[in-house]
Scaffold this motif. Structure first.
Motif: not given
Length: 221
Positions: A18-27
């Motif tokens: 849904g949002g790329g690497p920054p989103a995965a790190v956020t989660v």
């Protein structure tokens, strides 16, 4: 019902689509916060706190390994080990036909499936009574809106959200950690497949906390 089990994808995988690497790190950072495995420090830094939780997944474990020294969330996205972990996370998604060439972007089918689950699991009205899995799924599907509702202090202290930032359009999901307005399905997110990462992703057992006097324990917002 456990939404994560129902969907069959890990929260960081949903966020990556849904949002790329920054989103995965956020989660991943939210997951570690809920486990009490990270603490916050000055200037929006985070660092590992206490022993590594049992049963930690490889992606979250890699993020935690990188926090032996204080780093900001934005620095984590660019960390070589995290970039390698993102690339490894993309492999099974690509094999399942959810990522396509040339830059392993989400396919139309992947976008439709995530949109379906976003509609099936709308943003909770309140945070009371939510399990950790519910919280992670909400952040993965709804980005900043879920962070501001469910983890407002942690999100602000770590720069995962920004005060006074405009909301995303109704048909998109915003992740503040991305470059500018990091909208769902954006094509120009960082290509973590290429690059010279170096180093490994092995875990190191116990993690000593110590983000300084500005630190705050994890596990509750």
């Amino acid at each position: 019902m456990d939404g994560v089990t129902e969907i069959g994808w890990e929260p960081h995988q949903i966020a990556l689509l849904g949002g790329g690497p920054p989103a995965a790190v956020t989660v991943a950072l939210v997951a570690l916060h809920l486990l009490g495995a990270v603490e916050t420090g000055p200037r929006r830094t985070l660092c590992a706190a206490g022993p590594e939780p049992e049963g930690l997944g490889p992606f979250e474990g890699t993020v935690l390994d990188c926090l032996h020294e204080p780093l900001t969330a934005r620095e984590l996205v660019r960390h070589p080990d995290v970039r390698l972990a993102v690339a490894l996370t993309r492999i099974p998604l690509a094999e399942d036909g959810l990522l396509g060439h040339p830059r392993l972007r989400p396919t139309r089918g992947a976008r439709r499936r995530v949109e379906f689950w976003r509609e099936r699991h709308p943003l909770p009205a309140v945070r009371h009574g939510l399990t950790d899995d519910d919280t992670l799924l909400a952040v993965a599907l709804h980005g900043d809106a879920a962070l501001r509702l469910l983890l407002p202090r942690f999100a602000l202290r770590t720069g995962l959200t920004t005060p006074g930032a405009p909301g995303a359009p109704a048909d998109s999901v915003r992740f503040s950690l991305g470059r500018g307005r990091f909208l769902r399905w954006r094509d120009e997110y960082e290509d973590s497949v290429s690059g010279d990462w170096g180093g490994g992703t092995g875990h190191h057992g116990d993690h000593a906390g110590g983000c300084g006097s500005g630190g705050g324990g994890g596990g509750s917002d």
